[in-house]
Scaffold this motif. Structure first.
Motif, PDB file in Angstrom:
ATOM      1  N   VAL A   1       0.919  -1.661  -0.038  1.00  0.00           N
ATOM      2  CA  VAL A   1      -0.274   0.220  -0.301  1.00  0.00           C
ATOM      3  C   VAL A   1       1.028   1.222  -0.159  1.00  0.00           C
ATOM      4  CG1 VAL A   1      -1.426   1.133   1.429  1.00  0.00           C
ATOM      5  CG2 VAL A   1      -1.856  -1.225   0.608  1.00  0.00           C
ATOM      6  N   ALA A   2       1.851   1.049   1.020  1.00  0.00           N
ATOM      7  CA  ALA A   2       2.874   2.737   0.483  1.00  0.00           C
ATOM      8  C   ALA A   2       3.127   2.681  -0.713  1.00  0.00           C
ATOM      9  CB  ALA A   2       3.692   2.171   1.971  1.00  0.00           C
ATOM     10  N   SER A   3       4.061   2.038  -1.421  1.00  0.00           N
ATOM     11  CA  SER A   3       5.045   1.960  -2.399  1.00  0.00           C
ATOM     12  C   SER A   3       4.068   2.323  -3.083  1.00  0.00           C
ATOM     13  CB  SER A   3       5.344   0.553  -2.660  1.00  0.00           C
ATOM     14  OG  SER A   3       4.545  -0.679  -2.915  1.00  0.00           O
ATOM     15  N   LEU A   4       2.653   1.948  -2.911  1.00  0.00           N
ATOM     16  CA  LEU A   4       1.738   2.094  -4.399  1.00  0.00           C
ATOM     17  C   LEU A   4       1.205   3.870  -3.905  1.00  0.00           C
ATOM     18  CD1 LEU A   4       0.003   1.032  -7.013  1.00  0.00           C
ATOM     19  CD2 LEU A   4      -1.860  -0.245  -5.133  1.00  0.00           C
ATOM     20  N   ILE A   5       0.321   3.696  -2.792  1.00  0.00           N
ATOM     21  CA  ILE A   5      -0.229   5.280  -3.058  1.00  0.00           C
ATOM     22  C   ILE A   5       1.432   5.713  -3.160  1.00  0.00           C
ATOM     23  CG2 ILE A   5      -1.444   6.720  -1.450  1.00  0.00           C
ATOM     24  CD1 ILE A   5      -2.701   4.355  -0.205  1.00  0.00           C
ATOM     25  N   GLY A   6       2.695   5.788  -3.089  1.00  0.00           N
ATOM     26  CA  GLY A   6       2.613   7.359  -2.696  1.00  0.00           C
ATOM     27  C   GLY A   6       3.735   7.035  -4.074  1.00  0.00           C
ATOM     28  N   THR A   7       4.087   6.142  -4.843  1.00  0.00           N
ATOM     29  CA  THR A   7       3.959   6.087  -6.570  1.00  0.00           C
ATOM     30  C   THR A   7       3.000   6.746  -7.565  1.00  0.00           C
ATOM     31  OG1 THR A   7       3.372   4.025  -6.935  1.00  0.00           O
ATOM     32  CG2 THR A   7       6.373   5.004  -6.205  1.00  0.00           C
ATOM     33  N   THR A   8       2.171   6.206  -7.614  1.00  0.00           N
ATOM     34  CA  THR A   8       0.621   7.250  -8.124  1.00  0.00           C
ATOM     35  C   THR A   8       0.569   8.458  -7.504  1.00  0.00           C
ATOM     36  OG1 THR A   8      -0.383   4.928  -7.483  1.00  0.00           O
ATOM     37  CG2 THR A   8      -1.915   7.217  -7.547  1.00  0.00           C
ATOM     38  N   ILE A   9       0.710   9.192  -6.029  1.00  0.00           N
ATOM     39  CA  ILE A   9       0.599  10.451  -5.660  1.00  0.00           C
ATOM     40  C   ILE A   9       1.920  11.323  -6.751  1.00  0.00           C
ATOM     41  CG2 ILE A   9       0.862  12.178  -4.103  1.00  0.00           C
ATOM     42  CD1 ILE A   9      -0.453   9.807  -2.588  1.00  0.00           C
ATOM     43  N   GLU A  10       3.106  10.872  -6.921  1.00  0.00           N
ATOM     44  CA  GLU A  10       3.993  11.462  -7.462  1.00  0.00           C
ATOM     45  C   GLU A  10       3.548  11.399  -8.703  1.00  0.00           C
ATOM     46  OE1 GLU A  10       6.914  12.471  -6.230  1.00  0.00           O
ATOM     47  OE2 GLU A  10       7.428  11.828  -4.132  1.00  0.00           O
ATOM     48  N   PHE A  11       3.358  10.350  -9.810  1.00  0.00           N
ATOM     49  CA  PHE A  11       3.207  10.603 -10.895  1.00  0.00           C
ATOM     50  C   PHE A  11       1.677  10.425 -11.609  1.00  0.00           C
ATOM     51  CE2 PHE A  11       6.213   6.356 -10.466  1.00  0.00           C
ATOM     52  CZ  PHE A  11       6.967   6.651 -12.151  1.00  0.00           C
ATOM     53  N   TYR A  12       1.228  11.066 -10.276  1.00  0.00           N
ATOM     54  CA  TYR A  12      -0.445  12.465 -10.239  1.00  0.00           C
ATOM     55  C   TYR A  12       0.723  13.057 -10.663  1.00  0.00           C
ATOM     56  CZ  TYR A  12      -4.007  15.242  -9.046  1.00  0.00           C
ATOM     57  OH  TYR A  12      -4.236  16.269  -8.837  1.00  0.00           O
ATOM     58  N   ASP A  13       1.292  13.495  -9.345  1.00  0.00           N
ATOM     59  CA  ASP A  13       1.814  15.266  -9.692  1.00  0.00           C
ATOM     60  C   ASP A  13       2.438  15.478 -10.639  1.00  0.00           C
ATOM     61  OD1 ASP A  13       0.846  15.658  -7.294  1.00  0.00           O
ATOM     62  OD2 ASP A  13       2.419  15.664  -6.121  1.00  0.00           O
ATOM     63  N   PHE A  14       3.266  14.030 -11.369  1.00  0.00           N
ATOM     64  CA  PHE A  14       3.632  14.676 -12.367  1.00  0.00           C
ATOM     65  C   PHE A  14       3.603  14.837 -13.977  1.00  0.00           C
ATOM     66  CE2 PHE A  14       7.783  13.859 -15.467  1.00  0.00           C
ATOM     67  CZ  PHE A  14       8.942  14.251 -14.410  1.00  0.00           C
ATOM     68  N   TYR A  15       1.767  13.504 -14.188  1.00  0.00           N
ATOM     69  CA  TYR A  15       1.001  13.680 -14.930  1.00  0.00           C
ATOM     70  C   TYR A  15       0.459  15.264 -15.557  1.00  0.00           C
ATOM     71  CZ  TYR A  15       2.859   8.876 -15.598  1.00  0.00           C
ATOM     72  OH  TYR A  15       3.871   8.565 -15.505  1.00  0.00           O
ATOM     73  N   ILE A  16      -0.182  15.286 -14.456  1.00  0.00           N
ATOM     74  CA  ILE A  16      -1.065  16.725 -14.423  1.00  0.00           C
ATOM     75  C   ILE A  16      -0.353  17.918 -14.995  1.00  0.00           C
ATOM     76  CG2 ILE A  16      -2.698  16.059 -12.726  1.00  0.00           C
ATOM     77  CD1 ILE A  16      -1.207  18.270 -10.654  1.00  0.00           C
ATOM     78  N   TYR A  17       1.406  18.115 -14.828  1.00  0.00           N
ATOM     79  CA  TYR A  17       2.115  19.636 -15.393  1.00  0.00           C
ATOM     80  C   TYR A  17       1.859  18.693 -16.883  1.00  0.00           C
ATOM     81  CZ  TYR A  17       5.622  22.233 -16.437  1.00  0.00           C
ATOM     82  OH  TYR A  17       6.554  23.674 -17.032  1.00  0.00           O
ATOM     83  N   ALA A  18       2.411  17.862 -16.656  1.00  0.00           N
ATOM     84  CA  ALA A  18       2.946  17.043 -18.503  1.00  0.00           C
ATOM     85  C   ALA A  18       0.959  17.140 -19.615  1.00  0.00           C
ATOM     86  CB  ALA A  18       2.803  15.541 -18.764  1.00  0.00           C
ATOM     87  N   THR A  19      -0.060  17.427 -18.274  1.00  0.00           N
ATOM     88  CA  THR A  19      -1.113  17.815 -19.706  1.00  0.00           C
ATOM     89  C   THR A  19      -1.705  18.566 -19.886  1.00  0.00           C
ATOM     90  OG1 THR A  19      -2.387  14.846 -18.561  1.00  0.00           O
ATOM     91  CG2 THR A  19      -3.833  16.826 -19.534  1.00  0.00           C
ATOM     92  N   ALA A  20      -0.782  19.922 -18.807  1.00  0.00           N
ATOM     93  CA  ALA A  20      -1.232  20.924 -19.049  1.00  0.00           C
ATOM     94  C   ALA A  20      -0.322  21.838 -19.587  1.00  0.00           C
ATOM     95  CB  ALA A  20      -1.030  21.735 -17.318  1.00  0.00           C
ATOM     96  N   ALA A  21       1.099  21.125 -19.723  1.00  0.00           N
ATOM     97  CA  ALA A  21       1.814  21.540 -20.854  1.00  0.00           C
ATOM     98  C   ALA A  21       1.628  21.750 -22.127  1.00  0.00           C
ATOM     99  CB  ALA A  21       3.305  20.683 -20.601  1.00  0.00           C
ATOM    100  N   VAL A  22       0.765  21.156 -22.555  1.00  0.00           N
ATOM    101  CA  VAL A  22      -0.203  20.992 -23.665  1.00  0.00           C
ATOM    102  C   VAL A  22      -1.393  21.599 -24.083  1.00  0.00           C
ATOM    103  CG1 VAL A  22      -1.225  19.197 -25.263  1.00  0.00           C
ATOM    104  CG2 VAL A  22       0.979  18.300 -24.057  1.00  0.00           C
ATOM    105  N   SER A  23      -2.238  21.680 -22.980  1.00  0.00           N
ATOM    106  CA  SER A  23      -3.597  22.318 -23.125  1.00  0.00           C
ATOM    107  C   SER A  23      -3.757  23.309 -22.114  1.00  0.00           C
ATOM    108  CB  SER A  23      -4.371  21.748 -22.894  1.00  0.00           C
ATOM    109  OG  SER A  23      -3.963  21.215 -21.166  1.00  0.00           O
TER     110      SER A  23
END
Length: 482
Positions: free
Chosen positions: A34-56
């Motif tokens: 749970v700790a490894s999955l939740i942590g990386t999910t949050i980190e990648f969420y943060d990273f990807y919202i930038y990626a989406t915003a960087a385009v749109s």
């Protein structure tokens, strides 16, 4: 450089990491998952919202240029700033991860990423504070890269160093699922917001070219886009709660007990394991290239203006296609973990890499406007099939990496070594890829993007040929700092 003999000795070591973890009945594996999955999910969420915003969003709000294409290239350049920071984050957090421990370092990485993401959501635009806006955006993006640079290897070690015998790739795949889960959260939220605000990125960008003031009055550009960034602080609080409740891995605890930490992990890993760093960097290359073509670049290509070489498809509708396709990524990650344990990491990854090379050679068939159409006439099913094939390959190649890369390095420099290799590869395979792909489309056509992916695949295949099989290698190595 580790020799074959060294690897053979480590694989025969009765104090293997698998046995240490299995004999320690107090290891809370479910909590660790749970700790490894939740942590990386949050980190990648943060990273990807930038990626989406960087385009749109960001090309309109943070970059004043003469053309839509130039603004997109500038936005992609700031997107790439995080990948330059990631190796530095791997060194900084890896240093503490190899000396202090995996748990405390992962908490620091999560905070770094979360705070930077929240501040992006509160940032004024270029029309409010001038050039300070893109400058600060780049700084916060850099900090995102520092956080993610320290996150991945720590989460991978948390899972792999507590795995049961013979199940290391299956255990280590849990943090890998954070990538598709984070992407689904990020794009799903952007999709809901775009629907709620009736935001059409393609139409707004066309309006911005004629009347920027009218475009900037759109509620989504005023404040709607900030919501995913600001919400990250809530997710970080959840992640911190989970991570503060886990214990140190038994492998690193044993190294601490025997005082085997390296005094300067980055110096030691470059001195003793420089070859493994090179191999790990190029092993990840095709994986990075594939993912950022299937996510960041393809979004820019699909919704981009036909005048700039894009397809002019509706932004919200394309996000739906991406979210559907990313499910295949999530499905094939655990399948990859099982295959890597059954057949070995090296053989399995070589097979998948051949598939990536072949896939790259088909981009012209899948994506040229002559074959797939453009605008409302784009062949939706063809695009969805293309995305699904690419994401399935992504799951198969990404799944074993959290086992394979750490297995290349000894205990006392594993956090630093695996993190540096993983994040150096991000510069070559991820930071450059969206920018290069946009340039290739504008100058040569979409087939050239596929040729670029195939080239990355060839480099990865060569590195796999030169790499050892680590399936049965011990994760505990008695190497005292010297």
């Amino acid at each position: 450089m580790s020799t074959t003999a060294d690897s053979a000795v480590e694989s025969e070591n009765p104090n293997s990491a698998d046995k240490i973890a299995d004999e320690n009945l107090t290891v809370p594996r479910r909590r660790i998952v749970v700790a490894s999955l939740i942590g990386t999910t949050i980190e990648f969420y943060d990273f990807y919202i930038y990626a989406t915003a960087a385009v749109s969003v960001f090309p309109i709000l943070f970059f004043i240029t003469d053309s839509e294409g130039a603004a997109l290239l500038a936005s992609m350049a700031t997107f790439g700033a995080a990948f330059v920071a990631r190796p530095l984050g791997a060194v900084i957090f890896g240093h503490f991860g190899d000396i202090v421990g995996r748990k405390a370092t992962l908490v620091g990485a999560l905070l770094t990423m979360g705070i930077a993401t929240f501040l992006i959501g509160a940032l004024p635009t270029v029309y409010q504070i001038g050039l300070w806006a893109p400058a600060m955006l780049t700084i916060f993006r850099f900090c995102q890269g520092l956080g993610l640079g320290g996150e991945w290897s720590g989460a991978a070690l948390l899972a792999s160093e507590t795995a049961r015998p013979g199940k290391r790739a299956q255990a280590a795949m849990w943090p890998q699922l954070g990538a598709p889960f984070g992407f689904i959260l990020a794009n799903g939220l952007f999709l809901l917001l775009a629907w709620g605000f009736s935001y059409d990125s393609t139409a707004i960008r066309a309006l911005a070219a004629d009347d920027i003031d009218a475009a900037l009055a759109d509620p989504f550009l005023v404040w709607g886009w900030r919501i995913p960034f600001l919400l990250s602080i809530v997710m970080v609080a959840v992640g911190l709660y989970v991570r503060l409740r886990i214990e140190e891995t038994p492998v690193f605890a044993k190294a601490l007990e025997k005082k085997e930490q390296a005094k300067v992990p980055v110096g030691e890993v470059f001195r003793k394991n420089w070859w493994e760093i090179i191999l790990g960097t190029f092993i990840m290359l095709a994986t990075y290239g594939l993912f950022y073509l299937m996510t960041t670049w393809i979004l820019s290509y699909a919704i981009g203006s036909p005048d700039d070489g894009g397809l002019g498809y509706n932004y919200m509708n394309f996000l739906v296609l991406q979210v559907i396709a990313i499910v295949f990524f999530a499905i094939f990650v655990p399948i990859a973990g099982r295959l890597a344990d059954a057949f070995g990491r090296r053989r399995m990854l070589m097979t998948v890499t051949v598939g990536i090379i072949i896939f790259g050679g088909t981009f012209g068939f899948w994506l040229s406007s002559e074959n797939i159409g453009s605008g409302a006439d784009m062949n939706v099913w063809q695009m969805l099939l293309f995305l699904s094939v690419g994401m399935s390959l992504m799951g198969l190649t990404f799944g074993p990496m959290s086992a394979y890369l750490p297995e290349l390095f000894p205990t006392n420099t594993r956090y630093t070594g695996s993190g540096v290799a993983y994040n150096l590869s991000s510069i070559l395979g991820a930071a450059l890829t969206p920018f290069v792909a946009v340039w290739l489309v504008q100058n040569y056509g979409v087939w050239a993007v596929g040729a670029y992916l195939a080239f990355l695949g060839v480099l990865t295949f060569i590195s796999l040929i030169l790499s050892p099989e680590t399936n049965h290698k011990s994760l505990y190595t008695e190497e005292a700092a010297s």
